[in-house]
Enzyme design. Sequence first.
Site, PDB file in Angstrom:
ATOM      1  CG  HIS A  90      -3.258  -3.739   3.415  1.00 18.48           C
ATOM      2  ND1 HIS A  90      -2.260  -3.124   4.151  1.00 18.48           N
ATOM      3  CD2 HIS A  90      -3.930  -2.748   2.800  1.00 18.48           C
ATOM      4  CE1 HIS A  90      -2.332  -1.808   3.979  1.00 18.48           C
ATOM      5  NE2 HIS A  90      -3.334  -1.552   3.157  1.00 18.48           N
ATOM      6  CD  GLU A  97      -0.440  -5.741   5.747  1.00 18.42           C
ATOM      7  OE1 GLU A  97      -0.711  -4.543   5.942  1.00 18.42           O
ATOM      8  OE2 GLU A  97      -0.446  -6.255   4.614  1.00 18.42           O
ATOM      9  CB  CYS A 110      -0.977  -0.037   1.177  1.00 19.47           C
ATOM     10  SG  CYS A 110      -2.382   1.096   0.994  1.00 19.47           S
TER      11      CYS A 110
END
EC number: 6.3.5.3
Length: 223
Positions: free
Chosen positions: A200, A202, A86
């Site tokens: 994302h 994660e 990002c």
Amino acid sequence: MKVAVLQFPGTNCEFDAKYAFEKLGCEVFVVWHKESKLPENIELVIVPGGFSYGDYLRSGAIARFANIMEDVKKFASNGGKVLGICNGFQILLEAGLLPGAMKRNDTLHFISKYHTLKVIDNNNDFLRLLNIADVVNLPVAHHDGNYFIDEVGLKELEKNNQILLKYCTKDGEEISMNGSISNIAGICNKERNVFGLMPHPERAIEDILGSTDGVNMLKGLLK
């Protein structure tokens, strides 16, 4: 494996990234932007999401001048693996570690939701545990995620198989999510050791989060 996660003023995903890689068994160091050196024996650098320096100029444009980025560039030039997520992707673009630039989403709105992506190329560490045409579901959260590169640059990306991920429907049909050229969601450099994506991974590592599709993406970097 030793992992460094960078931290800038306005970063908000550094501890998400730390948690994710610790869950995968890594030793993780959060590195403040004013540091001039990465910790010794680091094998992977994560440039996480957020709003570095408030995105007051262009997203990532100020962070590229941070002290730590000089050592990140040296690390990458020596073959070290770097993943920008990002805002981290935006920083890598501004720093010249990846080609292209980011524009405001074509809707002019902040987009925050889960979205499906298609794997375009898996001949790299990041996506080596996935198959070409696999569809993964990851959260997106950005205002300036409209990836742009000129026609010559796009042809270079295609020729070198540097396009890693594209936005798609759940059935794998490519679609425009934020206006990105050729629906691009993630790319790598020619040497295949620097990776950037807007979604994302994660934030998609446990069922309670809504998806575990990020696990094998991050695991791929651990070798």
